[in-house]
Design an enzyme around this catalytic site. Structure first.
Site, PDB file in Angstrom:
ATOM      1  N   LYS A  54      18.218  41.292  31.510  1.00 20.86           N
ATOM      2  CA  LYS A  54      18.699  39.919  32.005  1.00 20.86           C
ATOM      3  C   LYS A  54      17.398  39.411  32.521  1.00 20.86           C
ATOM      4  O   LYS A  54      17.814  38.063  32.139  1.00 20.86           O
ATOM      5  CB  LYS A  54      19.842  39.842  32.826  1.00 20.86           C
ATOM      6  CG  LYS A  54      20.939  40.902  32.592  1.00 20.86           C
ATOM      7  CD  LYS A  54      21.681  41.488  33.744  1.00 20.86           C
ATOM      8  CE  LYS A  54      22.892  41.899  32.767  1.00 20.86           C
ATOM      9  NZ  LYS A  54      24.010  42.862  34.049  1.00 20.86           N
ATOM     10  N   GLN A  98      25.320  43.048  40.155  1.00 20.07           N
ATOM     11  CA  GLN A  98      24.778  43.924  38.867  1.00 20.07           C
ATOM     12  C   GLN A  98      25.865  45.359  39.696  1.00 20.07           C
ATOM     13  O   GLN A  98      25.231  45.478  40.142  1.00 20.07           O
ATOM     14  CB  GLN A  98      23.467  44.970  38.372  1.00 20.07           C
ATOM     15  CG  GLN A  98      23.864  45.670  37.605  1.00 20.07           C
ATOM     16  CD  GLN A  98      23.860  45.067  36.278  1.00 20.07           C
ATOM     17  OE1 GLN A  98      23.926  43.782  36.284  1.00 20.07           O
ATOM     18  NE2 GLN A  98      24.625  45.778  35.153  1.00 20.07           N
ATOM     19  N   ASP A 121      29.220  35.420  35.700  1.00 18.44           N
ATOM     20  CA  ASP A 121      29.537  36.810  35.726  1.00 18.44           C
ATOM     21  C   ASP A 121      31.090  36.803  35.517  1.00 18.44           C
ATOM     22  O   ASP A 121      32.187  36.667  34.674  1.00 18.44           O
ATOM     23  CB  ASP A 121      29.447  38.068  36.681  1.00 18.44           C
ATOM     24  CG  ASP A 121      28.712  38.902  35.873  1.00 18.44           C
ATOM     25  OD1 ASP A 121      28.492  39.659  34.721  1.00 18.44           O
ATOM     26  OD2 ASP A 121      28.350  40.123  36.530  1.00 18.44           O
TER      27      ASP A 121
HETATM   28  N1  GUN Z   1      27.525  46.138  35.087  1.00 17.78           N
HETATM   29  C1  GUN Z   1      27.712  46.703  34.326  1.00 17.78           C
HETATM   30  N2  GUN Z   1      28.305  45.731  33.379  1.00 17.78           N
HETATM   31  C2  GUN Z   1      28.327  44.347  34.380  1.00 17.78           C
HETATM   32  C3  GUN Z   1      28.733  42.560  33.997  1.00 17.78           C
HETATM   33  O1  GUN Z   1      28.954  42.473  32.338  1.00 17.78           O
HETATM   34  N3  GUN Z   1      28.212  42.633  35.300  1.00 17.78           N
HETATM   35  C4  GUN Z   1      27.852  43.083  36.247  1.00 17.78           C
HETATM   36  N4  GUN Z   1      27.538  42.596  37.489  1.00 17.78           N
HETATM   37  N5  GUN Z   1      27.578  44.306  36.403  1.00 17.78           N
HETATM   38  C5  GUN Z   1      28.026  45.276  35.434  1.00 17.78           C
END
Ligand code: GUN
Length: 295
Positions: A54, A98, A121
């Site tokens: 990311k 995350q 998100d």
């Molecule tokens: N963990 C796995 N996929 C995601 C996601 O799309 N967003 C977040 N914040 N954590 C994750």
């Protein structure tokens, strides 16, 4: 095989280019680049890989990346204090914590603490509510990416029968809301659904998000259906090796479907591209500016 393959990698590259092209416009208007803060608590190896990609993708799009890595023993109050600082930081347009979080931390309380206008998100209840009542808001990345692939493939979705398999807050429920917003007739199927193959056989659009390797087979599909496979499952492939498969049995499904996303290379690459898109959209909205079309 008769189905067309829906190439998420190519679509995601195009979206990332459109996002990167919007950054100089934002910078010219505000004097700064859009900024994304990513918070990782602990050392889960898979999460660390995601967070690294990311950050790299954010920088590659010309945006600012702020990474916060906290110790696995971090307490709830310290994490909430960090989120408070990121909420107040004018250079931060998007905040992503995350998941999963360590057991001592209350995930719901953490997600609720994020400023909904920075919630790239789309997990905050305010954004879930905005989506449900048809207001502008930030939408979870994976289902929004699936919708982009569907619209790119099918154009108008109005009146189509859509079956979403899976009812998670991250994929299934927002996916169903997005398809409803497009005037599809939407069914959400799940582990308690009776005659799942019969339900899926009605669908012009199937979105599989259950986390069960190769569960949906070709004999469940209406001929010509468009199949979006959100699953990413690692299974044994003999001789101690493993391979990635989706929730759909690709070989049998591709013989019946009109179009299908592969795993890997379908929905997977879309998630980060949409995260960058959401960050730019959040940045324009926070600055009171209109985001360029095509995002
Ligand atoms: N963990 C796995 N996929 C995601 C996601 O799309 N967003 C977040 N914040 N954590 C994750």
């Amino acid at each position: 095989m008769t189905a067309a393959t829906i190439d998420g990698k190519v679509f995601a590259e195009g979206l990332r280019e459109r996002v990167a092209a919007a950054v100089p416009d934002f910078q010219a208007a505000t004097g700064r680049a859009p900024g994304l803060a990513v918070v990782l608590v602990g050392e889960d190896p898979a999460s660390a890989v995601y967070v690294r990609s990311k950050g790299k993708a954010t920088l590659a799009a010309g945006m600012e990346s702020f990474e916060h890595r906290l110790d696995a023993t971090t307490g709830q109050d310290d994490l909430l204090a960090l989120i408070g600082r990121l909420n107040a930081d004018e250079a931060v347009d998007g905040i992503l914590v995350q998941l999963p979080l360590p057991p001592q931390i209350d995930e719901k309380a953490v997600l609720a603490a994020i400023d909904p206008d920075k919630d790239v998100d789309g997990f905050h209840v305010v954004n879930a509510g905005r989506l449900a009542v048809g207001e502008e808001g930030l939408v979870p990345c994976t289902p929004l990416g699936c919708l982009m692939l569907l619209k790119d493939r099918l154009g108008e979705l109005s009146g189509l029968e859509a079956v979403v398999i899976g009812r998670s807050n991250i994929v299934g429920k927002p996916m169903a809301q997005l398809l409803l917003r497009e005037s599809c007739t939407v069914t959400i199927a799940h582990s308690r659904t009776r005659d799942l193959p019969g339900v899926v056989r009605r669908a012009d659009i199937v979105v599989a998000a259950v986390g069960r390797p190769e569960m949906v087979t070709g004999d469940w599909l209406k001929p010509g259906a468009t199949v979006i496979d959100v699953g990413i499952n690692r299974i044994a492939a003999g001789e101690g090796k493993t391979r990635l498969v989706g929730d759909v049995d690709f070989a049998s499904a591709a013989a019946v479907a009109g179009a299908i996303t592969p795993v890997p290379g379908g929905v997977g690459p879309m998630t980060i591209a949409v995260l960058l898109r959401n960050t730019v959209v959040a940045a324009f909205a926070r600055a009171g500016l209109t985001a360029p079309a095509g995002l």
